[in-house]
Design a protein around this motif. Structure first.
Motif, PDB file in Angstrom:
ATOM      1  N   ALA A  24     -11.179 -28.653   5.149  1.00 49.44           N
ATOM      2  CA  ALA A  24     -10.296 -27.636   5.718  1.00 49.44           C
ATOM      3  C   ALA A  24     -10.896 -26.241   5.761  1.00 49.44           C
ATOM      4  O   ALA A  24     -10.196 -25.303   6.085  1.00 49.44           O
ATOM      5  N   VAL A  25     -12.173 -26.076   5.427  1.00 45.05           N
ATOM      6  CA  VAL A  25     -12.767 -24.754   5.343  1.00 45.05           C
ATOM      7  C   VAL A  25     -13.998 -24.666   6.243  1.00 45.05           C
ATOM      8  O   VAL A  25     -14.865 -25.539   6.210  1.00 45.05           O
ATOM      9  N   GLU A  26     -14.040 -23.613   7.050  1.00 44.66           N
ATOM     10  CA  GLU A  26     -15.222 -23.322   7.860  1.00 44.66           C
ATOM     11  C   GLU A  26     -16.026 -22.240   7.150  1.00 44.66           C
ATOM     12  O   GLU A  26     -15.482 -21.217   6.742  1.00 44.66           O
ATOM     13  N   ILE A  27     -17.324 -22.461   6.969  1.00 43.79           N
ATOM     14  CA  ILE A  27     -18.184 -21.524   6.250  1.00 43.79           C
ATOM     15  C   ILE A  27     -18.939 -20.648   7.253  1.00 43.79           C
ATOM     16  O   ILE A  27     -19.580 -21.153   8.178  1.00 43.79           O
ATOM     17  N   LEU A  28     -18.836 -19.334   7.074  1.00 43.43           N
ATOM     18  CA  LEU A  28     -19.597 -18.388   7.876  1.00 43.43           C
ATOM     19  C   LEU A  28     -20.497 -17.564   6.952  1.00 43.43           C
ATOM     20  O   LEU A  28     -20.043 -17.069   5.921  1.00 43.43           O
ATOM     21  N   HIS A  29     -21.752 -17.417   7.324  1.00 37.36           N
ATOM     22  CA  HIS A  29     -22.725 -16.684   6.511  1.00 37.36           C
ATOM     23  C   HIS A  29     -22.960 -15.303   7.113  1.00 37.36           C
ATOM     24  O   HIS A  29     -23.351 -15.178   8.277  1.00 37.36           O
ATOM     25  N   TRP A  30     -22.695 -14.284   6.310  1.00 35.69           N
ATOM     26  CA  TRP A  30     -22.917 -12.913   6.765  1.00 35.69           C
ATOM     27  C   TRP A  30     -24.398 -12.575   6.662  1.00 35.69           C
ATOM     28  O   TRP A  30     -24.983 -12.585   5.580  1.00 35.69           O
ATOM     29  N   PRO A  40      -6.222 -19.157  17.111  1.00 35.43           N
ATOM     30  CA  PRO A  40      -5.259 -19.878  17.943  1.00 35.43           C
ATOM     31  C   PRO A  40      -3.990 -19.058  18.126  1.00 35.43           C
ATOM     32  O   PRO A  40      -3.401 -18.596  17.138  1.00 35.43           O
ATOM     33  N   VAL A  41      -3.567 -18.853  19.352  1.00 37.35           N
ATOM     34  CA  VAL A  41      -2.364 -18.070  19.612  1.00 37.35           C
ATOM     35  C   VAL A  41      -1.153 -18.788  19.007  1.00 37.35           C
ATOM     36  O   VAL A  41      -0.930 -19.976  19.223  1.00 37.35           O
ATOM     37  N   GLY A  42      -0.392 -18.038  18.208  1.00 34.18           N
ATOM     38  CA  GLY A  42       0.823 -18.575  17.609  1.00 34.18           C
ATOM     39  C   GLY A  42       0.646 -19.195  16.239  1.00 34.18           C
ATOM     40  O   GLY A  42       1.636 -19.544  15.595  1.00 34.18           O
ATOM     41  N   SER A  43      -0.606 -19.344  15.762  1.00 34.04           N
ATOM     42  CA  SER A  43      -0.861 -19.930  14.440  1.00 34.04           C
ATOM     43  C   SER A  43      -1.672 -18.959  13.597  1.00 34.04           C
ATOM     44  O   SER A  43      -2.504 -18.215  14.117  1.00 34.04           O
ATOM     45  N   VAL A  46      -6.749 -17.854   8.193  1.00 31.88           N
ATOM     46  CA  VAL A  46      -7.085 -17.105   6.982  1.00 31.88           C
ATOM     47  C   VAL A  46      -8.594 -16.961   6.862  1.00 31.88           C
ATOM     48  O   VAL A  46      -9.338 -17.930   7.019  1.00 31.88           O
ATOM     49  N   ILE A  47      -9.048 -15.734   6.590  1.00 35.22           N
ATOM     50  CA  ILE A  47     -10.455 -15.463   6.301  1.00 35.22           C
ATOM     51  C   ILE A  47     -10.561 -15.029   4.846  1.00 35.22           C
ATOM     52  O   ILE A  47      -9.966 -14.030   4.444  1.00 35.22           O
ATOM     53  N   VAL A  48     -11.300 -15.783   4.052  1.00 33.32           N
ATOM     54  CA  VAL A  48     -11.443 -15.506   2.625  1.00 33.32           C
ATOM     55  C   VAL A  48     -12.776 -14.808   2.380  1.00 33.32           C
ATOM     56  O   VAL A  48     -13.838 -15.334   2.714  1.00 33.32           O
ATOM     57  N   LEU A  49     -12.720 -13.604   1.784  1.00 37.77           N
ATOM     58  CA  LEU A  49     -13.929 -12.854   1.457  1.00 37.77           C
ATOM     59  C   LEU A  49     -14.085 -12.625  -0.036  1.00 37.77           C
ATOM     60  O   LEU A  49     -15.125 -12.178  -0.492  1.00 37.77           O
ATOM     61  N   ASP A  50     -13.019 -12.873  -0.819  1.00 39.03           N
ATOM     62  CA  ASP A  50     -13.028 -12.620  -2.262  1.00 39.03           C
ATOM     63  C   ASP A  50     -13.344 -11.161  -2.566  1.00 39.03           C
ATOM     64  O   ASP A  50     -14.029 -10.842  -3.545  1.00 39.03           O
ATOM     65  N   ARG A  51     -12.848 -10.275  -1.737  1.00 35.93           N
ATOM     66  CA  ARG A  51     -13.019  -8.838  -1.936  1.00 35.93           C
ATOM     67  C   ARG A  51     -11.739  -8.128  -1.516  1.00 35.93           C
ATOM     68  O   ARG A  51     -11.025  -8.605  -0.631  1.00 35.93           O
ATOM     69  N   ASN A  52     -11.467  -6.997  -2.138  1.00 34.58           N
ATOM     70  CA  ASN A  52     -10.345  -6.163  -1.724  1.00 34.58           C
ATOM     71  C   ASN A  52     -10.803  -5.340  -0.530  1.00 34.58           C
ATOM     72  O   ASN A  52     -11.686  -4.490  -0.645  1.00 34.58           O
ATOM     73  N   VAL A  53     -10.224  -5.612   0.645  1.00 37.17           N
ATOM     74  CA  VAL A  53     -10.739  -5.018   1.867  1.00 37.17           C
ATOM     75  C   VAL A  53      -9.644  -4.306   2.662  1.00 37.17           C
ATOM     76  O   VAL A  53      -8.454  -4.514   2.435  1.00 37.17           O
ATOM     77  N   ASP A 113      -7.485 -23.612  13.477  1.00 38.97           N
ATOM     78  CA  ASP A 113      -6.752 -22.800  12.512  1.00 38.97           C
ATOM     79  C   ASP A 113      -7.258 -23.041  11.090  1.00 38.97           C
ATOM     80  O   ASP A 113      -6.588 -22.698  10.117  1.00 38.97           O
ATOM     81  N   GLU A 114      -8.453 -23.614  10.959  1.00 38.46           N
ATOM     82  CA  GLU A 114      -9.031 -23.861   9.636  1.00 38.46           C
ATOM     83  C   GLU A 114      -9.293 -22.548   8.903  1.00 38.46           C
ATOM     84  O   GLU A 114      -9.603 -21.523   9.516  1.00 38.46           O
ATOM     85  N   GLU A 115      -9.182 -22.607   7.600  1.00 38.54           N
ATOM     86  CA  GLU A 115      -9.523 -21.454   6.773  1.00 38.54           C
ATOM     87  C   GLU A 115     -11.015 -21.169   6.898  1.00 38.54           C
ATOM     88  O   GLU A 115     -11.831 -22.077   7.037  1.00 38.54           O
ATOM     89  N   ILE A 116     -11.365 -19.871   6.866  1.00 33.79           N
ATOM     90  CA  ILE A 116     -12.764 -19.450   6.950  1.00 33.79           C
ATOM     91  C   ILE A 116     -13.188 -18.837   5.622  1.00 33.79           C
ATOM     92  O   ILE A 116     -12.500 -17.967   5.093  1.00 33.79           O
ATOM     93  N   GLN A 117     -14.313 -19.283   5.092  1.00 38.63           N
ATOM     94  CA  GLN A 117     -14.884 -18.706   3.876  1.00 38.63           C
ATOM     95  C   GLN A 117     -16.161 -17.970   4.257  1.00 38.63           C
ATOM     96  O   GLN A 117     -17.083 -18.561   4.827  1.00 38.63           O
ATOM     97  N   VAL A 118     -16.213 -16.662   3.968  1.00 31.14           N
ATOM     98  CA  VAL A 118     -17.400 -15.872   4.273  1.00 31.14           C
ATOM     99  C   VAL A 118     -18.324 -15.878   3.062  1.00 31.14           C
ATOM    100  O   VAL A 118     -17.904 -15.561   1.945  1.00 31.14           O
TER     101      VAL A 118
END
Length: 300
Positions: A24-30, A40-43, A46-53, A113-118
């Protein structure tokens, strides 16, 4: 339970957790290049960064009718309400001022609509526009400490109101960092008729921030009357409110360029959802404004 059983159960739980996340998680590398994200329109996505942004939006999508944005617990919650072309969005770490860039695109079809982990590279800052030198880091730290010191002489409601106004309407680079401030969930309905029942005004919550037990909520006010304009007075607001500051002193008639403004409402010890009256009656408490007020404006 003996140690071996505890270890076995622990391994089972870890295995299940990893398997669940893998599905359920898509990984993106900065790597200093803007990260492409389809919404997706209407859904909600979530993008998870583990930082207060904090999030800096371009004008084209900086309204809740196009894109709803919330940030809490190191995650950003995005919900596109209509499709839009690719827009560059700045995500800034509140503690370090480091910046991550996203290219957001909202699509009617084909967007996950998968969660994204940066994931960030070890030992490298996320700032796409700043130097990595120790001198720069030291300067930023000194600036933040000076900012913290100056805030000690300013009432928290004023600090909150100013921060909220800057977060919504000022360029991201000009937002003054405030240690300890956090964006909080609204937990409010899309419309709040009991907030300003004396006027034909639609009140829509936008965002809220909290600091030291105080909460400021930004509320969009839109005039529904096509023939009347109104002077805005914080005493007309109903509820257990501490203060209110308006972006503009008047609200133009519906259809005019000034038929909409924003109110920054401060509550003490409770969110706005708990401070509002239960009905549209005029028995609720009356708000008060600061003697000097806090003047806020648009982009500069």
């Amino acid at each position: 339970m003996n140690p071996i059983s505890i270890l076995r159960h622990g391994l089972v739980l870890v295995t299940l957790l990893v398997a669940s996340q893998a599905q359920a998680v898509e990984i993106l590398h900065w790597d200093r290049k803007p990260l492409p994200v389809d919404l997706p329109v209407g859904s909600e996505r979530v993008i998870v960064l583990d930082r207060n942004v904090r999030v800096g939006l371009p004008r084209e999508i900086a309204d809740a009718e196009t894109l709803r944005v919330q940030s809490a617990g190191g995650a950003i919650y995005l919900k596109a309400n209509k499709p839009f072309d690719t827009q560059r969005v700045r995500i800034q770490d509140v503690e370090t001022n480091e910046v991550i860039l996203f290219d957001l695109t909202a699509r009617e079809k084909g967007a996950s609509d998968e969660e994204i982990q940066v994931v960030f590279p070890d030992g490298e800052p996320a700032d796409a526009n700043s130097s990595t030198s120790d001198a720069t880091s030291s300067s930023e730290k000194t600036d933040r400490q000076s900012s913290d010191a100056s805030q000690g002489h300013t009432p928290v409601p004023v600090v909150l109101t100013r921060y909220a106004a800057q977060s919504l309407y000022a360029p991201t680079r000009t937002i003054e960092p405030v240690r300890g401030i956090n964006r909080v969930a609204l937990r409010l309905p899309d419309r709040m008729p009991s907030l300003l029942p004396a006027l034909p005004v639609t009140a829509t919550p936008i965002a809220a921030w909290k600091l030291d037990g105080w909460v400021v909520t930004a509320v969009r006010l839109a005039n529904r009357d096509p023939s009347r304009a109104f002077e805005l007075d914080p005493r007309w607001l109903q509820g257990d409110l501490y203060s209110a500051t308006f972006m503009h002193p008047t609200l133009g008639q519906r259809g005019s360029v000034r038929d909409t403004t924003t109110a920054f409402i401060v509550t003490r010890g409770q969110p706005l959802a708990q401070a509002l009256p239960l009905s549209n009656s005029s028995d609720g408490g009356v708000s008060a404004s600061f003697e000097d007020g806090v003047r806020v404006g648009g982009d500069s």
